[in-house]
Scaffold this motif. Sequence first.
Motif, PDB file in Angstrom:
ATOM      1  N   ARG A 252     -50.858  -6.831 -95.744  1.00 28.89           N
ATOM      2  CA  ARG A 252     -51.480  -7.056 -97.059  1.00 28.89           C
ATOM      3  C   ARG A 252     -52.980  -6.792 -96.996  1.00 28.89           C
ATOM      4  NH1 ARG A 252     -48.208  -8.491-100.729  1.00 28.89           N
ATOM      5  NH2 ARG A 252     -46.195  -9.156 -99.995  1.00 28.89           N
TER       6      ARG A 252
ATOM      7  N   ARG B 203     -53.548  -2.997 -96.665  1.00 26.80           N
ATOM      8  CA  ARG B 203     -53.320  -2.183 -97.864  1.00 26.80           C
ATOM      9  C   ARG B 203     -54.561  -2.066 -98.738  1.00 26.80           C
ATOM     10  NH1 ARG B 203     -48.159  -5.156 -98.981  1.00 26.80           N
ATOM     11  NH2 ARG B 203     -46.798  -4.222 -97.412  1.00 26.80           N
TER      12      ARG B 203
ATOM     13  N   PHE C 233     -50.381   5.068-110.121  1.00 30.49           N
ATOM     14  CA  PHE C 233     -48.929   5.136-110.316  1.00 30.49           C
ATOM     15  C   PHE C 233     -48.560   6.176-111.374  1.00 30.49           C
ATOM     16  CE2 PHE C 233     -49.542   1.187-108.201  1.00 30.49           C
ATOM     17  CZ  PHE C 233     -48.387   0.989-107.468  1.00 30.49           C
TER      18      PHE C 233
ATOM     19  N   TRP D 158     -45.226 -19.020-100.069  1.00 28.88           N
ATOM     20  CA  TRP D 158     -46.442 -18.486-100.681  1.00 28.88           C
ATOM     21  C   TRP D 158     -47.170 -19.538-101.513  1.00 28.88           C
ATOM     22  CZ3 TRP D 158     -48.744 -14.475 -98.788  1.00 28.88           C
ATOM     23  CH2 TRP D 158     -47.985 -13.535 -98.090  1.00 28.88           C
TER      24      TRP D 158
ATOM     25  N   ASP E 297     -45.253  -3.467-108.178  1.00 28.61           N
ATOM     26  CA  ASP E 297     -45.636  -2.564-107.084  1.00 28.61           C
ATOM     27  C   ASP E 297     -47.159  -2.460-106.996  1.00 28.61           C
ATOM     28  OD1 ASP E 297     -42.989  -2.058-106.580  1.00 28.61           O
ATOM     29  OD2 ASP E 297     -42.915  -0.275-107.841  1.00 28.61           O
ATOM     30  N   ALA E 298     -47.789  -2.428-108.180  1.00 22.32           N
ATOM     31  CA  ALA E 298     -49.264  -2.342-108.194  1.00 22.32           C
ATOM     32  C   ALA E 298     -49.865  -3.562-107.496  1.00 22.32           C
ATOM     33  CB  ALA E 298     -49.771  -2.231-109.627  1.00 22.32           C
ATOM     34  N   LEU E 299     -49.297  -4.741-107.743  1.00 22.83           N
ATOM     35  CA  LEU E 299     -49.784  -5.958-107.069  1.00 22.83           C
ATOM     36  C   LEU E 299     -49.597  -5.827-105.557  1.00 22.83           C
ATOM     37  CD1 LEU E 299     -48.413  -8.823-109.357  1.00 22.83           C
ATOM     38  CD2 LEU E 299     -50.803  -8.253-109.012  1.00 22.83           C
ATOM     39  N   GLU E 300     -48.393  -5.361-105.160  1.00 26.15           N
ATOM     40  CA  GLU E 300     -48.096  -5.198-103.729  1.00 26.15           C
ATOM     41  C   GLU E 300     -49.110  -4.271-103.063  1.00 26.15           C
ATOM     42  OE1 GLU E 300     -46.089  -6.301-101.482  1.00 26.15           O
ATOM     43  OE2 GLU E 300     -44.379  -7.238-102.469  1.00 26.15           O
ATOM     44  N   VAL E 301     -49.353  -3.121-103.723  1.00 24.61           N
ATOM     45  CA  VAL E 301     -50.259  -2.132-103.136  1.00 24.61           C
ATOM     46  C   VAL E 301     -51.674  -2.707-103.008  1.00 24.61           C
ATOM     47  CG1 VAL E 301     -51.343   0.126-103.522  1.00 24.61           C
ATOM     48  CG2 VAL E 301     -48.905  -0.158-103.892  1.00 24.61           C
ATOM     49  N   MET E 302     -52.059  -3.568-103.953  1.00 21.14           N
ATOM     50  CA  MET E 302     -53.392  -4.186-103.867  1.00 21.14           C
ATOM     51  C   MET E 302     -53.447  -5.262-102.776  1.00 21.14           C
ATOM     52  SD  MET E 302     -54.568  -4.855-107.732  1.00 21.14           S
ATOM     53  CE  MET E 302     -54.217  -3.671-108.972  1.00 21.14           C
ATOM     54  N   GLY E 303     -52.279  -5.584-102.224  1.00 23.75           N
ATOM     55  CA  GLY E 303     -52.256  -6.622-101.187  1.00 23.75           C
ATOM     56  C   GLY E 303     -52.058  -8.015-101.759  1.00 23.75           C
ATOM     57  N   ILE E 304     -51.568  -8.082-103.011  1.00 22.25           N
ATOM     58  CA  ILE E 304     -51.292  -9.392-103.628  1.00 22.25           C
ATOM     59  C   ILE E 304     -49.783  -9.613-103.612  1.00 22.25           C
ATOM     60  CG2 ILE E 304     -51.423 -10.732-105.778  1.00 22.25           C
ATOM     61  CD1 ILE E 304     -53.901  -9.043-106.481  1.00 22.25           C
ATOM     62  N   ASN E 305     -49.361 -10.757-103.118  1.00 23.28           N
ATOM     63  CA  ASN E 305     -47.930 -11.035-103.108  1.00 23.28           C
ATOM     64  C   ASN E 305     -47.464 -11.409-104.509  1.00 23.28           C
ATOM     65  OD1 ASN E 305     -45.525 -12.972-102.925  1.00 23.28           O
ATOM     66  ND2 ASN E 305     -45.550 -11.934-100.957  1.00 23.28           N
ATOM     67  N   PRO E 306     -46.525 -10.658-105.096  1.00 23.16           N
ATOM     68  CA  PRO E 306     -46.094 -10.959-106.470  1.00 23.16           C
ATOM     69  C   PRO E 306     -45.457 -12.345-106.608  1.00 23.16           C
ATOM     70  CG  PRO E 306     -45.287  -8.805-105.794  1.00 23.16           C
ATOM     71  CD  PRO E 306     -45.848  -9.458-104.573  1.00 23.16           C
TER      72      PRO E 306
ATOM     73  N   TYR F 200     -48.378 -14.657-106.880  1.00 28.89           N
ATOM     74  CA  TYR F 200     -49.166 -14.448-108.092  1.00 28.89           C
ATOM     75  C   TYR F 200     -48.390 -14.804-109.364  1.00 28.89           C
ATOM     76  CZ  TYR F 200     -52.592 -12.302-111.175  1.00 28.89           C
ATOM     77  OH  TYR F 200     -53.536 -12.096-112.147  1.00 28.89           O
TER      78      TYR F 200
END
Lengths: 246, 262
Positions: free
Chosen positions: A77, A80, A87, B35, B132-141, B144
Amino acid sequence: MTDAIIFKNVTKRYGTATVLNNLSFSIKEGKITTILGFSGAGKSTLMKHILGLTIPTEGQITSLGVNMNDLDELGLREFRRNFGMVFQYAALFDNLTAYENVAFPLREFTKLKDAKIREKVDDLLEAVELVPESWHRLPSELSGGMRKRVGLARALALEPRVMLYDEPTSGLDPISTQVVCDLIVDTAKRNADKKLTSLIISHDVRASLRISDFIMFLERGSIVEYCTVEEFRESNNPTIRRFLEL
Amino acid sequence: MTFLQTYVEAFGAYILGGLSGLGRFTQFTGKVFFWGAKPPFRVRLLIEQLFFIGNKSLFIVGLTSLFSGMVFALQMYLGVSAINMDSIVGPIVAISLAKELAPVFAGLVVAGRCGSAMAAQIGSMKVTEQLDALEVMGINPHQYLAVPRVLGATLSMPMLCAVFMLVGNFGSWLTGVHILGIDEVMYFQKLSDFMRLGHVAEGLIKAGCFGFLIGLIGSYHGFEVSGGAEGVGRGTNLAVVWGMVTVLVSDYFISSFLTKIL
């Protein structure tokens, strides 16, 4: 030229289906590389591996000098945050305005004061040439091209080292396609001093040939060709010739 | 033989599907706990959920509770007035409200209103790649989106239940004393004779448990959405159905447990 991402004998299987088949390649730092291929070629799976969202069945991925197999969930995490992603349909948070979408990663990951965040968001939205009247609109009130610009600004907010674009021109009219292509090239040029690596996944062969330095062509999980744009244009591979003629 | 085989196979697939779903739900619950215990703790998101689940449900909970209290008082009166026991209408309604009606009815209202909204919000975020956008930013959905919803529902439900009890008793008093003519002094006298703090505590604890389950189920069905708008509709539907069924089924088990300890 150093390598930003290195794949070494990477294979991904889902049950009996092999989606990526023993891939070995490297993505050059500071360059624009496009991964082309038909639907189901494994492009999205490859992108997920680069982001560490999927683990390879076999092989090793080294990204920005880090062996991704060594990272745990929390480490991934953190890692990333070196990546920004635009997207296919921008994936903007629909309850936030364009402005708030761009401010979101700054509020989440930095301790910047509100004034500094405002200044930074202003700069980012100006850089992607979004008209100020649209800054405080919700994503549902923006056109596809505008959403892509906001998505790009949001992806750039944390100054990533690698930018990933998933089908950036999909669903856009020719003029918006041109604008998005120019934005990708401009973004790479503006961040050339930081050696920003750009990786694009696309079907759009014309746009890819226009903006890329390198092109990789995937078919059924294997690399058919990985070369410069000039070499790609001259390729004699029948699949690539067919793809170029589309 | 083929006919029988088809039905046995279909039944087997149904059972396996159910077990697999239960497994995913258990994993999801584990992730919410994991989490939820990890920083950062996003207080602003929790407050937003408390506002949405608690404050925004007040009117519908108030309306439901008023008429539930009124109709329950009316039915009780019709039953007990035949044996000249009309003064116990107050405590019967109050105890029923505290132990059962308030937590269960508030649970059903919140499952219908908020469980569905949770599934729809998270589900539509999933199909538009926002997760997916949250995941890519390093935020666990899960951290969050699910944690604030589960916590918000768990904290809001006891408050809504308390409101339900209060307004329900007001409705009962209105019907019993002012419409049916029960003596007001006797009404309150019997109320204080039979009502215990434990009855209220039982209802509030139950409401908290229901809130937790509704939040989990609503969020889970949002995360499970696949296949575009139709998938969001299906997820929303499942969140409401399973939210309501879980409230009613778990009510028995929680009640059995609480009556032993309170």
